[in-house]
Scaffold this motif. Structure first.
Motif, PDB file in Angstrom:
ATOM      1  N   ARG A  73       0.832  -1.204   0.000  1.00 27.57           N
ATOM      2  CA  ARG A  73       0.000   0.000   0.000  1.00 27.57           C
ATOM      3  C   ARG A  73       0.868   1.255   0.000  1.00 27.57           C
ATOM      4  NH1 ARG A  73      -1.241   3.217   3.973  1.00 27.57           N
ATOM      5  NH2 ARG A  73      -0.506   1.732   5.536  1.00 27.57           N
ATOM      6  N   MET A  74       1.945   1.248   0.792  1.00 26.13           N
ATOM      7  CA  MET A  74       2.835   2.411   0.833  1.00 26.13           C
ATOM      8  C   MET A  74       3.528   2.624  -0.509  1.00 26.13           C
ATOM      9  SD  MET A  74       4.516   1.958   4.641  1.00 26.13           S
ATOM     10  CE  MET A  74       5.607   3.364   4.409  1.00 26.13           C
ATOM     11  N   THR A  77       0.932   4.061  -2.842  1.00 23.46           N
ATOM     12  CA  THR A  77       0.675   5.472  -2.508  1.00 23.46           C
ATOM     13  C   THR A  77       1.794   6.366  -3.023  1.00 23.46           C
ATOM     14  OG1 THR A  77      -0.559   4.822  -0.523  1.00 23.46           O
ATOM     15  CG2 THR A  77       0.252   7.087  -0.627  1.00 23.46           C
ATOM     16  N   LEU A  80       1.406   6.726  -6.706  1.00 22.88           N
ATOM     17  CA  LEU A  80       0.292   7.608  -7.030  1.00 22.88           C
ATOM     18  C   LEU A  80       0.691   9.071  -6.857  1.00 22.88           C
ATOM     19  CD1 LEU A  80      -2.745   5.715  -5.443  1.00 22.88           C
ATOM     20  CD2 LEU A  80      -2.254   6.022  -7.873  1.00 22.88           C
ATOM     21  N   PHE A  81       1.440   9.361  -5.777  1.00 23.99           N
ATOM     22  CA  PHE A  81       1.918  10.730  -5.572  1.00 23.99           C
ATOM     23  C   PHE A  81       2.853  11.144  -6.702  1.00 23.99           C
ATOM     24  CE2 PHE A  81       0.878  10.438  -0.900  1.00 23.99           C
ATOM     25  CZ  PHE A  81      -0.012  11.489  -0.927  1.00 23.99           C
ATOM     26  N   ASP A 197       6.502  16.007  -0.609  1.00 22.84           N
ATOM     27  CA  ASP A 197       5.361  15.945   0.315  1.00 22.84           C
ATOM     28  C   ASP A 197       5.356  17.151   1.245  1.00 22.84           C
ATOM     29  OD1 ASP A 197       4.561  13.590  -0.806  1.00 22.84           O
ATOM     30  OD2 ASP A 197       5.353  12.302   0.782  1.00 22.84           O
TER      31      ASP A 197
END
Length: 223
Positions: A73-74, A77, A80-81, A197
């Motif tokens: 999942r990380m 993610t 996706l970023f 981020d």
């Protein structure tokens, strides 16, 4: 009295034996609590009881599967970023190159029309209205580009990008808000994904402060 003492001793001995026998259950319950809290690295060892070993193995498999799922999942993610940043940069380029040039040409044409329509006040008035509309659209475009661009973190670095972000917000403030930035420590050692981020977090904070309030001063401190 002797019978009572014997009964009490037997009770104590039985309680001790039961407690010892249930130690694996306590370990399993503790492991489940750790999984619930997100601590997925611990593993249960072997027990003497076959039944408890089956349960322990199931708990270990559950923890391993959850750890793998979290890692996937990380990674997803992060990807996706990355895709989102690439799309933002592409959109910013298109807006700047196409929309920005069209607005600039519109402003120049409106100026020419106004200058050549001295004997037609109505046309000159319409040309000025077009120019004012162009100014508003150009302002909207600039603020949109500020939100879309993460600057060039790779080329400028996080510190320079944040300073440029603050400069842009100060230049575009319509109510005279003063934006300030304070940075402590070395930000150049941060990984690229973390730097992007952080940039987006600061950008979102500044946008929310400007959009949802009428602040006289906004201070950002990054440590």
């Amino acid at each position: 009295d002797v019978a009572i003492m014997l009964a009490g001793g037997i009770t104590i001995l039985a309680a001790a034996m039961i407690g010892h026998a249930l130690l694996p259950a306590r370990s399993i319950i503790g492991a489940l609590h750790e999984i619930e809290e997100g601590q997925l690295g611990q593993r249960l060892g072997k027990f003497k009881s076959t039944e408890f070993n089956h349960i322990a193995n199931a708990v270990n498999r559950l923890a391993a599967k959850l750890k793998q799922t979290n890692s996937e999942r990380m990674a997803l993610t992060a990807r996706l970023f990355q895709v989102q940043e690439e799309e933002r940069r592409s959109l910013a380029r298109d807006l700047h190159d196409e929309f920005g040039q069209a607005l600039t040409a519109t402003r120049a044409l409106a100026t020419v029309i106004e200058a050549s329509a001295q004997d037609r006040p109505d046309i000159a008035r319409d040309a000025r209205a077009i120019a004012k509309t162009q100014e508003r659209l150009m302002g909207t475009l600039r603020s949109t580009l500020v939100r879309l661009r993460s600057q060039s973190i790779e080329e400028l670095g996080l510190e320079a990008s944040l300073r440029q972000l603050i400069t842009d917000f100060n230049a575009q403030s319509k109510i005279g808000t003063v934006f300030r930035l304070q940075m402590t420590g070395c930000l150049s050692d941060l990984q690229k994904r973390v730097a992007v981020d952080l940039y987006r977090i600061v950008q979102e904070c500044l946008t929310n402060a400007s959009k949802h309030g009428r602040p006289t001063e906004v201070s950002v401190r990054v440590e």
